[in-house]
Design a protein around this motif. Structure first.
Motif, PDB file in Angstrom:
ATOM      1  N   GLN A 132       0.824  -1.205   0.000  1.00  0.00           N
ATOM      2  CA  GLN A 132       0.000   0.000   0.000  1.00  0.00           C
ATOM      3  C   GLN A 132       0.861   1.259   0.000  1.00  0.00           C
ATOM      4  OE1 GLN A 132      -2.780  -0.577   3.306  1.00  0.00           O
ATOM      5  NE2 GLN A 132      -4.482  -0.344   1.891  1.00  0.00           N
ATOM      6  N   ASP A 133       0.332   2.320  -0.597  1.00  0.00           N
ATOM      7  CA  ASP A 133       1.049   3.603  -0.655  1.00  0.00           C
ATOM      8  C   ASP A 133       0.042   4.719  -0.464  1.00  0.00           C
ATOM      9  OD1 ASP A 133       2.534   5.835  -1.185  1.00  0.00           O
ATOM     10  OD2 ASP A 133       3.506   5.046  -2.979  1.00  0.00           O
ATOM     11  N   GLY A 134      -0.034   5.194   0.770  1.00  0.00           N
ATOM     12  CA  GLY A 134      -0.986   6.249   1.088  1.00  0.00           C
ATOM     13  C   GLY A 134      -0.682   7.575   0.414  1.00  0.00           C
ATOM     14  N   SER A 135       0.546   7.744  -0.097  1.00  0.00           N
ATOM     15  CA  SER A 135       0.888   9.002  -0.768  1.00  0.00           C
ATOM     16  C   SER A 135       0.136   9.149  -2.086  1.00  0.00           C
ATOM     17  CB  SER A 135       2.393   9.070  -1.028  1.00  0.00           C
ATOM     18  OG  SER A 135       2.796   8.096  -1.974  1.00  0.00           O
ATOM     19  N   LEU A 136      -0.400   8.036  -2.613  1.00  0.00           N
ATOM     20  CA  LEU A 136      -1.115   8.078  -3.886  1.00  0.00           C
ATOM     21  C   LEU A 136      -2.612   8.298  -3.705  1.00  0.00           C
ATOM     22  CD1 LEU A 136       0.633   5.057  -5.671  1.00  0.00           C
ATOM     23  CD2 LEU A 136       1.218   7.487  -5.805  1.00  0.00           C
ATOM     24  N   SER A 137      -3.080   8.297  -2.458  1.00  0.00           N
ATOM     25  CA  SER A 137      -4.506   8.502  -2.215  1.00  0.00           C
ATOM     26  C   SER A 137      -4.848   9.988  -2.293  1.00  0.00           C
ATOM     27  CB  SER A 137      -4.894   7.932  -0.843  1.00  0.00           C
ATOM     28  OG  SER A 137      -4.193   8.605   0.191  1.00  0.00           O
ATOM     29  N   ASP A 138      -6.114  10.289  -2.340  1.00  0.00           N
ATOM     30  CA  ASP A 138      -6.568  11.688  -2.451  1.00  0.00           C
ATOM     31  C   ASP A 138      -7.494  12.004  -1.273  1.00  0.00           C
ATOM     32  OD1 ASP A 138      -7.073  14.230  -3.356  1.00  0.00           O
ATOM     33  OD2 ASP A 138      -8.568  13.607  -4.857  1.00  0.00           O
ATOM     34  N   PRO A 139      -7.029  12.813  -0.322  1.00  0.00           N
ATOM     35  CA  PRO A 139      -5.703  13.454  -0.257  1.00  0.00           C
ATOM     36  C   PRO A 139      -4.644  12.455   0.205  1.00  0.00           C
ATOM     37  CG  PRO A 139      -6.961  13.974   1.699  1.00  0.00           C
ATOM     38  CD  PRO A 139      -7.888  13.186   0.815  1.00  0.00           C
ATOM     39  N   PRO A 140      -3.360  12.769  -0.046  1.00  0.00           N
ATOM     40  CA  PRO A 140      -2.285  11.850   0.378  1.00  0.00           C
ATOM     41  C   PRO A 140      -2.280  11.641   1.878  1.00  0.00           C
ATOM     42  CG  PRO A 140      -1.470  13.489  -1.178  1.00  0.00           C
ATOM     43  CD  PRO A 140      -2.849  13.926  -0.786  1.00  0.00           C
ATOM     44  N   LYS A 141      -1.921  10.442   2.292  1.00  0.00           N
ATOM     45  CA  LYS A 141      -1.867  10.098   3.714  1.00  0.00           C
ATOM     46  C   LYS A 141      -0.418   9.938   4.150  1.00  0.00           C
ATOM     47  CE  LYS A 141      -6.235   7.543   3.504  1.00  0.00           C
ATOM     48  NZ  LYS A 141      -6.877   6.202   3.683  1.00  0.00           N
ATOM     49  N   PRO A 142      -0.109  10.330   5.387  1.00  0.00           N
ATOM     50  CA  PRO A 142       1.259  10.117   5.876  1.00  0.00           C
ATOM     51  C   PRO A 142       1.552   8.628   5.991  1.00  0.00           C
ATOM     52  CG  PRO A 142      -0.198  10.822   7.657  1.00  0.00           C
ATOM     53  CD  PRO A 142      -0.976  10.969   6.389  1.00  0.00           C
ATOM     54  N   ALA A 143       2.831   8.295   5.983  1.00  0.00           N
ATOM     55  CA  ALA A 143       3.231   6.891   6.054  1.00  0.00           C
ATOM     56  C   ALA A 143       2.797   6.276   7.376  1.00  0.00           C
ATOM     57  CB  ALA A 143       4.742   6.768   5.888  1.00  0.00           C
ATOM     58  N   SER A 144       2.441   5.014   7.320  1.00  0.00           N
ATOM     59  CA  SER A 144       2.006   4.299   8.513  1.00  0.00           C
ATOM     60  C   SER A 144       3.164   4.127   9.495  1.00  0.00           C
ATOM     61  CB  SER A 144       1.468   2.914   8.115  1.00  0.00           C
ATOM     62  OG  SER A 144       1.266   2.106   9.248  1.00  0.00           O
ATOM     63  N   GLY A 145       2.825   4.171  10.782  1.00  0.00           N
ATOM     64  CA  GLY A 145       3.837   3.936  11.807  1.00  0.00           C
ATOM     65  C   GLY A 145       4.137   2.464  12.004  1.00  0.00           C
ATOM     66  N   ASP A 146       3.354   1.590  11.392  1.00  0.00           N
ATOM     67  CA  ASP A 146       3.588   0.147  11.478  1.00  0.00           C
ATOM     68  C   ASP A 146       4.788  -0.205  10.597  1.00  0.00           C
ATOM     69  OD1 ASP A 146       3.587  -2.613  11.325  1.00  0.00           O
ATOM     70  OD2 ASP A 146       1.427  -2.790  10.988  1.00  0.00           O
ATOM     71  N   PRO A 147       5.859  -0.773  11.158  1.00  0.00           N
ATOM     72  CA  PRO A 147       7.048  -1.073  10.346  1.00  0.00           C
ATOM     73  C   PRO A 147       6.817  -2.117   9.256  1.00  0.00           C
ATOM     74  CG  PRO A 147       7.242  -2.031  12.546  1.00  0.00           C
ATOM     75  CD  PRO A 147       6.050  -1.133  12.573  1.00  0.00           C
TER      76      PRO A 147
END
Length: 469
Positions: free
Chosen positions: A272-287
């Protein structure tokens, strides 16, 4: 006379019961090694004349324990695939004696500048510096391409897994349809139900499921959040590049938020890549989430740290330390590294082919810049402050090595728990050879007793017939 016929009928019913039980026990023993086999039992009821009026076939199934096995199978399926890809990432980083290759090359690159600073006119030291820089840049590019290969492998794994899941849903639905007619056939229905349990358990490795038994012998499957997977018809899953979609009839639903465990959920979470969503999402804290996104960002920012101008509030950057020094004839005036990201960073071609030399007046400034703390690196999944260039490399690889260890530990725990619970389930519901052999011995005694009654009854009947004559 009626007592004689009653004895014969009872003996005959006893022999039929023994015959049915012997076949069932024999089947239990023959299939004892089948992990999907449950112990089958039979109970028969006879009327006053000795006729069998009801035969009930049962499977020894512990529904509550089976549900726990399915849940652990889902958890193990997710952690197993995460562990597999984190191991691949470890192999990609080429860790030797606890040190990833990219860290080693970064350290050698910095050491080569210090060596050249001690003897700026040494041609060999200049050559070794350029070679160490080339090795360093190549390693960044190699790891970056490896990340893309890993992403492609995950995508292929996702496609293959969805094909497998769709096949399992279809097969389970077919068995459901067969069970409607097989339910009245006793032993045959139990055999098919065992097979269905095995398919459901296999499906659990890909996604969490909940089962509901229907009165007609069917088993409906749902996601933990209530989405129907198999009920009136099987659902079909597909992947559009960002979402796993579930289709039942003409109704299509994204189920990304419904996949918490299992192989599908793990693959989706890693890609998954939240940066591609609208609006972009910050990266998950889950490693273990957005692994590809984070690796791309971190490698990009690390490469950019060597090719970008000085940031406000930070020590002079590598680029400015080299570019701002005065160049003499035959020296490369600027751009020690060309490119700007993880794929394009490279040592200047003129330095590589020795048509230009490293600027002598830049050596001390670059050496100091490489050692200077106070640098920041902001990337998806990683925020560093007051660090050095080598500290950036160590933090990036250390983060992933720590995540890999955590996942491996979790997978080992999940695998061990699943094994223990599965053994417990089989102990409660599976075939015990010793018990079945003991049952055979009891059945043999019952058979002999019934046969003896028939022999005596036949002899009495023959004697009675002789008197009548």
């Amino acid at each position: 006379m009626s007592s004689l016929f009653s004895a014969l009928n009872s003996a005959t019913a006893g022999l039929r019961t023994v015959q049915t039980n012997v076949k069932l026990v024999s089947d239990n023993i023959a299939r004892a090694d089948d992990p999907n086999r449950t112990r089958h039992t039979v109970q028969q009821m006879v009327d006053g004349s000795g006729q069998v009026i009801n035969t009930q076939y049962r499977r020894e199934v512990d529904t509550a324990l089976l549900g726990q096995v399915q849940d652990l199978t889902s958890r193990n399926g997710g952690s197993a695939v995460q562990s597999t890809y984190m191991q691949q990432l470890g192999d990609l980083l080429r860790t030797t004696n606890g040190t990833p290759q990219i860290n080693s090359y970064a350290d050698k690159f910095q050491a080569a500048w210090s060596t050249l600073a001690a003897s700026p006119e040494n041609e060999t030291a200049q050559y070794q510096l350029v070679q160490s820089a080339d090795n360093f840049a190549r390693e960044i590019r190699r790891v970056s391409e490896g990340v893309e290969q890993m992403d492609r492998a995950m995508k292929t794994d996702m496609d293959n897994s969805l094909t497998k899941v769709n096949g399992l849903l279809k097969d389970i639905n077919q068995i459901n349809n067969d069970m409607v007619s097989l339910k009245s056939q006793g032993a045959a229905g139990n055999e098919v139900a065992d097979k269905r349990d095995g398919l459901i358990r296999e499906l659990s490795g890909y996604m969490s499921i909940r089962t509901v038994e229907r009165p007609d012998g069917r088993v409906a499957l749902f996601s933990p959040t209530g989405l129907a997977l198999v009920d009136a018809e099987p659902a079909k899953l597909s992947f559009d590049g960002g979402n796993i979609n579930l289709q039942v009839g003409n109704n299509v639903t994204s189920i990304n938020n419904h996949l918490n465990d299992g192989k599908l959920g793990a693959l989706l979470k890693m890609r998954q890549d939240g940066s591609l969503s609208d609006p972009p999402k910050p990266a998950s804290g889950d490693p273990t989430a957005e692994v590809i996104r984070k690796l791309r960002s971190q490698l990009d920012q690390f490469a950019s740290a060597f090719t970008s101008a000085t940031k406000t509030g930070e020590p002079t950057s590598f680029k400015d330390a080299y570019d701002n020094a005065t160049a003499k004839n035959g020296e490369q005036p600027d751009q020690f590294f060309t490119g700007s990201d993880r794929f394009t960073i490279s040592v200047n071609a003129k330095l590589l082919d020795n048509t230009a030399k490293v600027k002598r007046l830049a050596i001390n400034d670059v050496t100091n810049a490489l050692k200077a703390p106070g640098r920041n690196l902001t990337a998806d999944g990683l925020n560093l402050t007051d660090t050095t260039y080598s500290g950036m490399a160590s933090a990036i690889t250390g983060t992933w090595m720590g995540a890999a260890k955590s996942i491996n530990d979790k997978q080992a725990a999940d695998k061990s728990s699943l094994q223990l619970l599965t053994e417990r389930y089989h102990s409660n519901t599976g075939v015990n050879i010793d018990e079945e052999i003991a049952n055979l011995q009891q059945l043999q005694t019952s058979y002999q007793a019934s046969a003896r009654v028939m022999q005596v009854a036949n002899a009495m009947y023959d004697a009675l017939e002789a008197v009548v004559r």
